[in-house]
Design an enzyme around this catalytic site. Structure first.
Site, PDB file in Angstrom:
ATOM      1  N   GLU A   1       9.767  -9.180   5.527  1.00  0.00           N
ATOM      2  CA  GLU A   1      10.512  -8.246   4.669  1.00  0.00           C
ATOM      3  C   GLU A   1      10.736  -6.904   5.372  1.00  0.00           C
ATOM      4  OE1 GLU A   1       8.627  -7.899   0.831  1.00  0.00           O
ATOM      5  OE2 GLU A   1       8.081 -10.012   0.782  1.00  0.00           O
TER       6      GLU A   1
ATOM      7  N   GLU B   1       0.516 -10.693  -1.561  1.00  0.00           N
ATOM      8  CA  GLU B   1      -0.111  -9.419  -1.961  1.00  0.00           C
ATOM      9  C   GLU B   1      -1.404  -9.567  -2.754  1.00  0.00           C
ATOM     10  OE1 GLU B   1       2.953  -7.313  -4.052  1.00  0.00           O
ATOM     11  OE2 GLU B   1       4.167  -7.041  -2.262  1.00  0.00           O
TER      12      GLU B   1
END
Ligand code: XIL
Length: 505
Positions: A427, A321
């Site tokens: 995910e 991220e």
């Protein structure tokens, strides 16, 4: 309960081999009498009869208390069930009703009364029961009266529901089914890793697992020990793996691969990691000290895991991220503040230096399909590819049933696949606002749409991992986003993903 009916509907649609009368793999069942007698019949010597109207089933012509509506069920011996039914009689001031079970062993029928309730004339009442069946050859559940052997009565909303977690290892295995395409995995946290039944089920379903939290910096960094070391050397880092061990041990013992998550991240990383002496009162350290800490941290993670679990962790999210939302730039964080704009490149350089041979290094991020972030991610990947230290890109995929669209997902995957990187879905989960039939079906359809895309990239796709096993343990627990419900019952999405490969979707 609606979701069990939805599950049944899905089973009927996608698994025609399972007949209606067999309920489903677990015996969960609802008879709402919206479509005929639903397998219910009159238990009598021939004189009684059942008929359906207004979503209720009525029995007439009784001449004994045991003359009753009954139905065959598949129940699991030793498992606890909740059973309930609504009952109405309009003949007597009060009639007591019972839910009972008939079963046979070696051809001999026997009976148990499971739960009772009294019904005043003209009032629908609910009879509740719990039941843990012993090992019999077959089971019939029925609703009879105590005395009052001739009254007509009606039943509606008959429900049988497993009342405990059930880890059914006779279900199809996702890992087996998807083996020709990619590894199939999940994220599991420490408390789940300590639950032997749950892990046996994971072992059956998945061939790769990721620690949901336990290999993140806030779990691995030993701040007080680092503080002590820093008195001598402010670049020193102490690490520990206590929280990660249960799952590492399980995976090592059972031949399950591990994908490591995550070495460098702005989140779940203590602020003191970036400060002098590891003290909240300390100033931020210099770029040089921070790069040395980064190196000491990454080196020790690889050293420990490789020494204790050689070959187990096949790949790592090196950085997570780093790209800002709605932007092409890196997000501002302690990493950009203390190290600078090249912290991602440096992390990959260090990871490559210490990663055991063959371990794949990934950059992982969310909202990949959305511009301008997609361009930002692509730019970052280009610079990492130029450095020669990255192997793959991980798509987080925390999605809903409407966004992003499959077209947006495919477009992003195409753009990144074209760079020649390995891919993984790291995910995956698909949220819904409640478990209505409509939502569960939409969720199943969206899982299928996504898996179709993933399969189209099977050549580069290393693994698809869902972010959790059961809805109740999901980080998006109020959105029911996973393939198994709170009791680990397979949801329509599970069966749809199974059927996609079996060719009927
Ligand atoms: C989540 C975990 O699931 C939660 O238990 C924790 O409280 C917060 O982090 N992107 C990631 C994961 O890369 O590490 C996050 O996991 C979910 C979003």
């Amino acid at each position: 309960m609606k979701r069990f009916f939805a599950l049944l509907l899905t089973l009927l649609l996608v698994m025609p081999a399972i007949a209606l009368g067999e309920a489903n793999d677990y015996g969960n069942y609802t008879s709402d009498f919206t479509a005929g007698t639903d397998g219910w019949y009159a238990r009598s010597a021939g004189e009684a009869a059942v008929s359906v109207s207004g979503n209720a089933l009525t029995i007439t012509g009784r001449n004994a208390t045991w003359n009753s509506p009954g139905r065959d069920f598949n129940l699991l011996p030793g498992k606890k069930y909740k059973i309930s039914v609504q009952v109405l009689q309009s003949s007597e001031a009060n009639v007591e009703f019972m839910i009972s079970a008939a079963h046979s062993k070696n051809g001999l029928e026997s009976y148990e009364n499971l739960g009772k309730a009294k019904a005043p004339k003209g009032c629908w009442i609910t009879v509740n029961a719990t039941y843990t069946p012993a090992e019999f050859d077959n089971y019939i559940l029925y609703v009879e009266t105590v005395g009052h052997g001739t009254v007509d009565f009606s039943i509606r909303n008959f429900k049988v529901e497993l009342d405990e977690l059930y880890f059914n290892t006779s279900l199809p295995s996702l890992a087996e089914i998807y083996a020709p395409y990619f590894d199939l995995g999940a994220a599991i946290n420490q408390s789940q890793a300590l639950d032997a039944n749950r892990m046996a089920f994971c072992d059956h379903q998945f061939n790769i697992l990721t620690h949901e939290n336990e290999l993140k910096p806030d779990s691995v960094l030993d701040i007080s020990a680092s503080r002590n070391l820093a008195k001598e050397d402010d670049t020193a880092v102490a690490v520990h793996f206590d929280a990660a061990k249960p799952m590492l041990d399980f995976c090592q013992a059972n031949g399950i691969k591990v994908h490591g998550h995550v070495l460098v991240w702005h989140s779940q990383t203590p602020d003191v990691f970036f400060r002098e002496g590891y003290k909240s009162s300390g100033n931020y350290v210099t770029r040089e000290v921070m790069l040395a800490r980064m190196e000491n941290y990454i080196r020790q993670v690889f050293e420990y895991t490789e020494a204790n679990y050689p070959g187990l962790i096949i790949s790592w999210d090196v950085v997570n991220e780093a790209v800002a939302d709605g932007s092409t730039q890196l997000r501002e964080s302690n990493w950009t503040k203390v190290v600078g704009q090249d912290f991602v490149n440096r992390a990959f350089e260090i990871a490559r230096k210490y990663a055991p041979e063959g371990v794949k290094l990934y950059y992982n991020d969310y909202s990949t399909p959305y511009e301008p972030k997609l361009t930002g991610i692509c730019n970052l990947l280009d610079s990492l590819i130029a450095d020669g230290n990255i192997d793959g890109y991980g798509f987080q995929c925390h999605y809903s049933t409407t966004t992003p669209t499959p077209t947006q997902v495919r477009n992003a995957m195409q753009k990144i696949a074209a760079k020649g990187l390995l891919l993984r879905v790291s995910e995956l989960d698909v949220g819904i606002s409640n478990t209505s039939d409509v939502n569960l079906t939409a969720q199943a359809n969206r899982y299928v749409d996504l898996f179709k895309i993933f399969m189209d990239y099977a050549d580069q796709m290393e693994a698809v991992q869902v972010w959790g096993l059961t809805d109740d343990r999901s980080w998006r627990g109020d959105e029911f986003p996973l393939l198994f419900d709170d009791r680990c019952m397979p949801k329509p999405a599970f069966y749809s993903v199974v059927e996609l490969v079996n060719g009927t979707k």
